[in-house]
Design an enzyme around this catalytic site. Structure first.
Site, PDB file in Angstrom:
ATOM      1  N   THR A   1       0.798  -1.260   0.188  1.00  0.00           N
ATOM      2  CA  THR A   1       0.082   0.107   0.042  1.00  0.00           C
ATOM      3  C   THR A   1       0.922   1.207  -0.090  1.00  0.00           C
ATOM      4  OG1 THR A   1      -1.723  -1.283   1.164  1.00  0.00           O
ATOM      5  CG2 THR A   1      -1.944   1.258   1.206  1.00  0.00           C
TER       6      THR A   1
ATOM      7  N   TYR B   1       4.383 -12.234   6.428  1.00  0.00           N
ATOM      8  CA  TYR B   1       3.403 -11.648   5.519  1.00  0.00           C
ATOM      9  C   TYR B   1       3.309 -12.640   4.477  1.00  0.00           C
ATOM     10  CZ  TYR B   1       1.125  -8.432   2.166  1.00  0.00           C
ATOM     11  OH  TYR B   1       0.091  -7.728   1.416  1.00  0.00           O
TER      12      TYR B   1
ATOM     13  N   LYS C   1       0.386 -12.003   8.798  1.00  0.00           N
ATOM     14  CA  LYS C   1      -0.735 -11.120   8.199  1.00  0.00           C
ATOM     15  C   LYS C   1      -0.903 -12.372   7.093  1.00  0.00           C
ATOM     16  CE  LYS C   1      -1.734  -7.904   4.883  1.00  0.00           C
ATOM     17  NZ  LYS C   1      -1.117  -6.586   4.123  1.00  0.00           N
TER      18      LYS C   1
ATOM     19  N   VAL D   1      -4.777  -6.222   9.461  1.00  0.00           N
ATOM     20  CA  VAL D   1      -4.004  -5.184   8.625  1.00  0.00           C
ATOM     21  C   VAL D   1      -4.866  -4.802   7.456  1.00  0.00           C
ATOM     22  CG1 VAL D   1      -1.774  -4.988   7.316  1.00  0.00           C
ATOM     23  CG2 VAL D   1      -1.578  -6.406   9.455  1.00  0.00           C
TER      24      VAL D   1
END
Length: 303
Positions: free
Chosen positions: A46, A134, A162, A203
């Site tokens: 992001t 992640y 995540k 998240v």
């Protein structure tokens, strides 16, 4: 470190010429720090880390820590193709005062689970910080699986993940077989299911501009254990989440940030901003989400 709450992968504001808008970045970080989110993540997709130089990533970390100090947790991404580069990003995160690092799979390389685990453990050894893994095969091309988790979970620094495969089978496996790794929702439209399976954090990029709404779902499910309320909030969220999943994710988040009066600017090339028609559609969806969740919170205030 306890990974509990809402963690916002912060956007990186740019000027029209592509340079970093440092005032815009400071304003966005200050907004998040005062919004009630539990942590801020830099160096995520992001934030467009893949389009940034190493020095820019270092400078963003330092600037963010100078702003939030110890009021909000700072997690810094170490994503890179080369393990050596990930190690350097991890060391820089530690030097900047990060509370934890985010470790993902090196993109494009397609490592085996053993190779991927060795990568993570080398970054861990070099930094010694708490780690949030992640798992996002949609971007990295490789899934973290049982063999990977068996290897990396031996490190006490590997504390959370995540999980962004979109597969509930992966969620079930992690919850049942690796309870020592705290689950964090990384697939927005499955947030309710994640919380039902014991996730302690989420998240969520949308919290860049809808922090209180995302916090409301977390609190309903994790703090209050009120899944009836959680289902109502999640139902209100779904049109927004479906819009983000339809494409132009980063652009949509950046435009959403502009709706709260912050200057996120355009994305860096090769991405291009949303068109006016799409902007208006997102604006209406956001207005409806805010209104519906506000009504739900009023209705359930005394529950």
């Amino acid at each position: 470190m306890k990974f509990h709450g809402i963690y916002t992968p912060a956007v990186t504001p740019y000027h029209d010429d592509g340079s970093i808008n440092w005032k815009g970045f400071s304003d966005c970080i200050e907004h998040l720090a005062s919004s009630g989110v539990h942590g801020i993540i830099l160096g995520g997709s992001t934030g467009e880390y893949y389009a940034q130089t190493a020095q820019e990533r270092y400078d963003l970390n330092t600037r963010a820590k100078d702003i939030i100090k110890s009021t909000t947790s700072l997690i810094v991404g170490t994503g890179a193709i080369r393990t050596e580069d990930s190690i350097e990003y991890g060391k820089a995160a530690k030097a900047a005062g990060a509370d934890a690092i985010l470790i993902t799979t090196p993109p494009y390389a397609l490592p085996t689970e053993e190779e991927n685990a060795i990568h993570a453990l080398r970054v861990d050894e070099a930094t010694g910080l708490p780690i949030m893994l992640y798992n996002y095969p949609g971007r990295m091309g490789v899934t973290m699986g049982e063999d990977y988790f068996t290897r990396v979970s031996k490190s006490p620094n590997v504390q959370a993940i995540k999980e962004s495969t979109g597969s509930m089978e992966s969620v079930h496996m992690l919850a049942r077989q690796f309870p020592n790794i705290a689950l964090s929702c990384g697939w927005d439209d499955q947030a309710l299911e994640f919380f039902a399976w014991g996730a302690t954090s989420w998240v969520c990029a949308g919290s860049n501009f809808l922090p209180s709404e995302h916090i409301a779902l977390y609190e309903a499910c994790v703090v209050e254990k009120n899944f009836d309320k959680g289902r109502r909030i999640m139902s209100a969220f779904l049109p927004f989440m479906n819009f983000l999943d339809a494409g132009k994710f980063v652009q949509s988040i950046k435009f959403g940030v502009s709706l709260v009066g912050l200057d996120a600017g355009p994305p860096r090339a090769p991405l291009q901003p949303l068109t006016g028609e799409v902007q208006e559609k997102l604006k209406e969806i956001v207005r409806t989400v805010k209104s519906e969740i506000s009504d739900i919170l009023k209705d359930t205030k005394n529950d």
